[in-house]
Design an enzyme around this catalytic site. Sequence first.
Site, PDB file in Angstrom:
ATOM      1  N   ASP A 450       0.849  -1.193   0.000  1.00 45.45           N
ATOM      2  CA  ASP A 450       0.000   0.000   0.000  1.00 45.45           C
ATOM      3  C   ASP A 450       0.883   1.240   0.000  1.00 45.45           C
ATOM      4  O   ASP A 450       1.844   1.325   0.767  1.00 45.45           O
ATOM      5  CB  ASP A 450      -0.906   0.010   1.233  1.00 45.45           C
ATOM      6  CG  ASP A 450      -1.917   1.145   1.177  1.00 45.45           C
ATOM      7  OD1 ASP A 450      -1.582   2.242   1.626  1.00 45.45           O
ATOM      8  OD2 ASP A 450      -3.030   0.914   0.693  1.00 45.45           O
ATOM      9  N   GLU A 493      -5.011   2.010  -4.141  1.00 44.65           N
ATOM     10  CA  GLU A 493      -3.561   2.129  -4.108  1.00 44.65           C
ATOM     11  C   GLU A 493      -2.922   0.868  -3.548  1.00 44.65           C
ATOM     12  O   GLU A 493      -1.766   0.878  -3.128  1.00 44.65           O
ATOM     13  CB  GLU A 493      -3.134   3.353  -3.305  1.00 44.65           C
ATOM     14  CG  GLU A 493      -3.413   3.302  -1.819  1.00 44.65           C
ATOM     15  CD  GLU A 493      -4.754   3.906  -1.445  1.00 44.65           C
ATOM     16  OE1 GLU A 493      -5.629   3.956  -2.344  1.00 44.65           O
ATOM     17  OE2 GLU A 493      -4.921   4.293  -0.273  1.00 44.65           O
TER      18      GLU A 493
END
Length: 571
Positions: A450, A493
């Site tokens: 992430d 993301e």
Amino acid sequence: MSGGRLRAALDALPDAVWLLDAVRDEAGVIRDFRVADLNLRAARVAGTTVEAARGSLLGDLVATARRSGHIERWAEVVETGVPGELEFRYDPPDGPPVWRWASATPLGDGVALALRDVTERVLAERRRAAPEADFRLLAENATDMICRISPHGQMLYVSPAAREILGFAPDEMVGRPDWEFAHPDDAPTVMAVRERLDRGPDVRTVTYRGRRKGGGWVRLESTARAVRDGDGVIAEIHVATRDVSERALADAEHAALHRVSEAVAAGVDDAALYGLVAVEMARLLEADGGRVVRFLDDGRAELLGVWRRPGLPQIVAGERIHMDPAWAVSRTRATGHTAVAETPAATASADLRYGIAAPVRVNGVVWGAVAAGYGGPDDVPPGAGHRVERFAKLVSLAVANAEARTRLTLQATTDALTGLVNHSTFHASLGRAFSRTDRYGRPLSLAMIDLDRFKVLNDVFGHRAGDAALAIVGDLLRQHARRADVVGRVGGEELAWLMPETDAEGAREAAERLRRAVAAAPVGGPLGLTASIGVVARAPHDTDAEALFRRADAALFEAKRRGRDRVVGGS
């Protein structure tokens, strides 16, 4: 009333009271005032006693009266016979500023002067005015449209950005209800925001279609904040609105093109595919009609896929039609390029007068066209021509050779931004790899990645900067992965890295190399983005692939909790 009672009443007044007689020079001009009488409060203001003040000149007793022009002002009251008022600031030598209000009433050849301390009121007004000034300064210079709205929806203030976003001048919107500027289908959504704010919390965000002054609709995103009074009741609603048409269209276009790509990859028959293209394109562009046509040698066109808004005359796919030279599809056939055309009212049908058409090319030859139809040019969203072109390219691929079908299959299984496999493809690969470990007992590891503070990057530098950062990290992930590994984008993301034949230690080492590479890469510009990574290896208690995925996600959460920019192994 006796003199004692009169004196007591005078002293009980909340104002400082002076009875002043005019003092004139030889020319009859008032130069000062003599104190005929005053109450205790007036004596305290002057810093003396009632007895000492009587008979004194006002200019001697209160020095500021002469410096500040007050004597001249009270002289004017005497000469004109018209009462006068004055508010002024007094700066005592040993304390904070004081604001006073004075009222003079003519009384013979003098005045009755009342003096009141209004410091608390003035300071309260300034405290109220400061946020209002800050609000207006922000609103007048913001690119978002800033509005103040009453609890019932009436627009009290609209910032200048309204001209850019909706085409309306602020004074054309003030005094009108906010739902008047929403699409009729979305007006209930706008009105429901106030009801939800009433129940709390105090901030709500809603997306809806807004009406432009010149016609047509734009996609808007509004964040509404409740401003409550001392009793907790909503006094006003402050709303910041931005135009998200391009973003909303881009997201919808990606989804629509993906559905068409999957249909091609699945090998659906041509009639269903062309019908799907017509529907997806028309709905995406909020068009009244969509069609896919194939040009015939005799100057006609065959309708391969057709969709029209309910209520319009319907057309059946498979028909062969003579093309009017004024149509957009006719111009596309003649020029080989995207064309727009508005059919003259005298020759137009009663429904769609404005069209956008893009060519479908097969092996370099104009094979047909994809077209969207509208009632008029004001109904066309921005960038519609480019989006019709992208649907046309998909149709070109659909009617081309097997190599084109292979490319569409890839498009249906990969994420367009990063080039990694998409969410569904990655989970399918994870399931297959997990099943193999059941059969052969081989190691299997999974890393979840992430980007740290990715939302800050998007908010500060825009979605393009965020997309660029994701693309760079996706490329780094591909470089660090082996041929047998599977790398994918599984969230906004969030990226995932499946490592067959890799134990926990090997996976952690690989993840650490990737983390260092991300930290050293030009990701996120001045923000210098980093990555948090959670790594797990399959354990005996993992009953299925989703259990392994959940443990990796939990390890990622722990990496973020510990401060980001680190690799954490799961248990």
